[in-house]
Design a protein around this motif. Structure first.
Motif, PDB file in Angstrom:
ATOM      1  N   TYR A 188       0.977  -0.939   0.250  1.00 20.10           N
ATOM      2  CA  TYR A 188       0.002   0.256   0.482  1.00 20.10           C
ATOM      3  C   TYR A 188       0.733   1.512   0.174  1.00 20.10           C
ATOM      4  N   PRO A 207     -10.056   0.086  -2.618  1.00 13.87           N
ATOM      5  CA  PRO A 207      -8.898  -0.250  -2.851  1.00 13.87           C
ATOM      6  C   PRO A 207      -7.643   1.032  -1.328  1.00 13.87           C
ATOM      7  N   ASP A 208      -8.908   1.823  -1.497  1.00 18.28           N
ATOM      8  CA  ASP A 208      -7.789   3.242  -1.242  1.00 18.28           C
ATOM      9  C   ASP A 208      -7.961   3.015   0.627  1.00 18.28           C
ATOM     10  N   HIS A 394     -11.772  -4.689 -10.600  1.00 15.97           N
ATOM     11  CA  HIS A 394     -10.835  -3.767 -10.403  1.00 15.97           C
ATOM     12  C   HIS A 394     -11.322  -2.656 -10.756  1.00 15.97           C
ATOM     13  N   GLY A 427      -8.587  -4.182  -5.197  1.00 17.28           N
ATOM     14  CA  GLY A 427      -6.816  -3.936  -5.715  1.00 17.28           C
ATOM     15  C   GLY A 427      -6.608  -5.325  -6.658  1.00 17.28           C
ATOM     16  N   ARG A 428      -5.705  -4.953  -6.887  1.00 14.54           N
ATOM     17  CA  ARG A 428      -4.727  -6.014  -8.487  1.00 14.54           C
ATOM     18  C   ARG A 428      -3.661  -7.007  -7.790  1.00 14.54           C
TER      19      ARG A 428
END
Length: 644
Positions: A188, A207-208, A394, A427-428
């Motif tokens: 991250y 994801p953030d 995504h 996220g990936r």
């Protein structure tokens, strides 16, 4: 006849997709209108009216599916706008159709007695549903009232799109000191480079936001990031929502109902609007002892760091829930995260659902898609292709920013294969376990859509049960994401070591710790959904605060406006309670499975065929009774709620 999937444009160019959209949606819309003309011309009393009605439903379903999807996922803003415009036109056609006296008269003239014998199983149910839809549309009203209902319907379509668009396109960001990344995982931190001014940018995408709120050691930064996230849609959606609420109430009154919740609940398992309020208050009361106990644990731990705290707000509660799980249950979310790599989780989900439901997935790597990260898989059962799924998992600019399953094609036996799309924002790289359960949940909707895609009557196709049941199969599939044996088939660290059984057991205990708080939070959301529609508050933010104080177990963040980003107020309207209602049923459904053998073929196959594949061909309560051998009850849910 061998059915083949819908052919999407092979060219990624926006102009090509625009042509496809116009041809697919516009063509199906025109077909529906032509078929409606055929229906009007049918002799009164002719059973063929119902068959033609089904053809109209197929055409409008096809048009609606492709526009609803592309309005949310296509990378080009022009294509998204075109899809929204077409969705409005489709909505107008549906509204006109349900206010068309000639069409109604042809359907009403069909003799229901013996209809199943003449047209096949389900015909009488389809007819009853169609006639109810006409009654609920205002077909018996005078012409001025029907015209007003038509105008309201069109305006509500516009408002719903505006509400969702503001949320989708209103992504924000918060600049926080680089030091606020302390406590975050290395991947991250690497993905958030320090800007020239010494800050890092945290977006409002999951994801953030989610990892930051869970792990950042900077309390002020956590609050700032959370406030930005909670203000998605503010201020624009405040006025949009107010008008939406007013028009729904007017629509309900014109149709003879006291309130929108009464109108909406009539076609759900719960039956009445007042029952929604009773359900919310009952669950709140049942959850309160466990919620208060767990809240006090969190507050005591938070006061070790902040002795002046007397209550916990939602941001602090989220952070200290992780702290308590780590310290008291020995569950470190970053350790857990190390076992969940996105690619392995996705493949593991396909493998386990294939095993559970007797399905085979084949990758279709050359299938045209709207974005290069979308993967395509055909679904097979006993050598027969059931349908096709598309996984769009995504985040990207302009894309729907929550998690949901969308239809692409409604399945109809002998006519067209079902196709569904999973739209998420993971996220990936690494995933949190909560994201894994979300993926399982949404995939449950996808399974429901595909497995129920072999009915003659499009009304029964896919997730077509009462709306307060549709979440139950998805909630039940989440149980497989908590089973150590299942997780060990795909949850491995970088060295290939499977997640330890002991860790999964501790994860379960840690999850149970917050069940009462979770239920109270859900009832807060449900109260906003219900009370806003029942009361039409003049000051929505003030009423939001009051409902938070009454139902939520943690304090709201000051000066935030959650209701403006609460997308369910558009689609679910007054019925957010359905998540908890269906969870009661999901827990009962899961009680039929052997916890020591979640893949036992007899029970899994029976569940697949009696609940999922049945689609909307029976009332939800009957589907559950077919599977369980008895009516559903809340015993399993109550055991779960008080198990921590």
């Amino acid at each position: 006849m061998t059915l083949t999937p819908l052919v999407l444009p092979a060219d990624a160019d926006a102009a090509t997709w625009s042509v496809f959209l116009a041809e697919r949606a516009g063509g199906e819309l025109a077909r529906a209108q032509r078929t409606a003309e055929e229906l009007r011309a049918i002799a009164p009393g002719d059973d063929a009216a119902l068959t033609v009605w089904n053809e109209i439903g197929i055409a409008l379903g096809n048009a609606s599916a492709v526009t609803s999807l592309l309005a949310q996922v296509h990378p080009d803003a022009g294509v998204r706008q075109q899809a929204e415009d077409l969705s409005q036109e489709i909505s107008r056609v549906w509204t006109d159709l349900l206010l068309d006296v000639a069409v109604y008269e042809r359907l009403a003239a069909v003799d229901a007695d013996g209809l199943d014998e003449r047209l096949g199983d389900g015909a009488q149910r389809v007819l009853a549903d169609a006639l109810r839809s006409y009654r609920r549309s205002g077909i018996d009203a005078d012409e001025p009232t029907r015209e007003r209902l038509r105008a309201i319907s069109e305006r509500l379509t516009d408002l719903g799109q505006a509400f969702g668009r503001t949320i989708r396109d209103g992504a924000g960001e918060t600049r926080v000191p680089a030091s606020a990344l302390e406590g975050l995982p290395a991947d991250y931190v690497e993905a958030h480079p320090v800007q020239e001014d010494g800050t890092v940018v945290i977006g409002t995408g999951y994801p953030d936001t989610n990892p930051f709120l869970t792990f950042s050691l900077d309390r002020d930064a956590r609050h700032a990031v959370h406030a930005t996230f909670l203000d998605l849609g503010w201020p624009g959606n405040d006025a949009v929502l107010a008008e939406m609420l007013r028009l729904r109430q007017e629509q309900a009154e014109l149709l003879g109902y006291a309130s929108w919740p009464d109108f909406d609940a009539e076609v759900k398992m719960i039956g009445t609007g007042s029952a929604i309020a009773e359900f919310i208050d009952q669950i709140t009361a049942d959850a309160t002892p466990a919620a208060e106990r767990d809240r006090d644990v969190l507050l005591a731990r938070a006061r070790q760091d902040h002795p002046d705290l007397h209550t916990l707000d939602v941001t602090d509660a989220r952070f200290y829930s992780e702290v308590v799980r780590r310290e008291q249950y020995e569950v470190d979310a970053q350790e857990v995260r190390s076992y969940f790599t996105f690619a392995k989780v996705r493949q593991g989900l396909l493998d386990l659902t294939g095993r559970l439901f007797g399905l085979t997935y084949t990758d279709v790597p050359d299938a045209p898609v709207w974005h290069e990260e979308v993967s395509v898989h055909d679904v097979w059962l006993d050598g027969e292709r059931l349908g096709r799924i598309h996984l769009d998992l995504h985040p990207r600019e302009g894309k729907y920013n929550h998690a949901a399953q969308f239809d692409l094609v409604p399945g109809v036996a002998g006519v067209q294969l079902p196709e569904g799309v999973l739209v998420c924002n993971f996220g990936r790289g690494r995933m949190e376990h909560s994201e894994v359960t979300t993926l399982f949940h949404e995939f449950g909707h996808l399974m429901h859509h595909i497995l129920a895609g072999r009915h003659r009557w499009v009304r029964f196709s896919g997730v077509a049960t009462e709306w307060d049941f549709v979440e139950a199969p998805s909630q039940m599939l989440e149980e497989w994401a908590w089973d150590a044996g299942v997780l060990q088939t795909f949850a491995t660290d970088d060295d290939g070591t499977p997640i330890p059984v002991e860790l999964v057991a501790r994860m379960r205990s840690a999850d149970e710790f917050g069940q009462g708080c979770y239920a109270r939070t859900q009832m807060y959301y449900a109260s906003v959904s219900y009370r806003f529609h029942a009361e039409l508050p003049a000051d929505q933010t003030a009423r939001l605060r009051e409902l938070s104080a009454q139902y939520a177990i943690f304090d709201a963040l000051p000066d935030t406006h959650f209701h403006c980003g609460f997308g369910h107020l558009s689609g679910y309207t007054s019925a957010y309670y359905t998540y908890m209602w269906s969870l009661v049923i999901a827990k009962d459904l899961f009680s039929a499975f052997d916890p020591d053998d979640l893949f036992a073929p007899e029970v899994a196959t029976r569940y697949r065929d009696t609940v999922l594949a049945a689609g909307g061909s029976k009332d939800a309560a009957d589907l559950v009774a077919d599977f369980l051998g008895r009516p559903y009850d809340s015993a399993a849910f109550r055991r779960w709620l008080t198990s921590s």
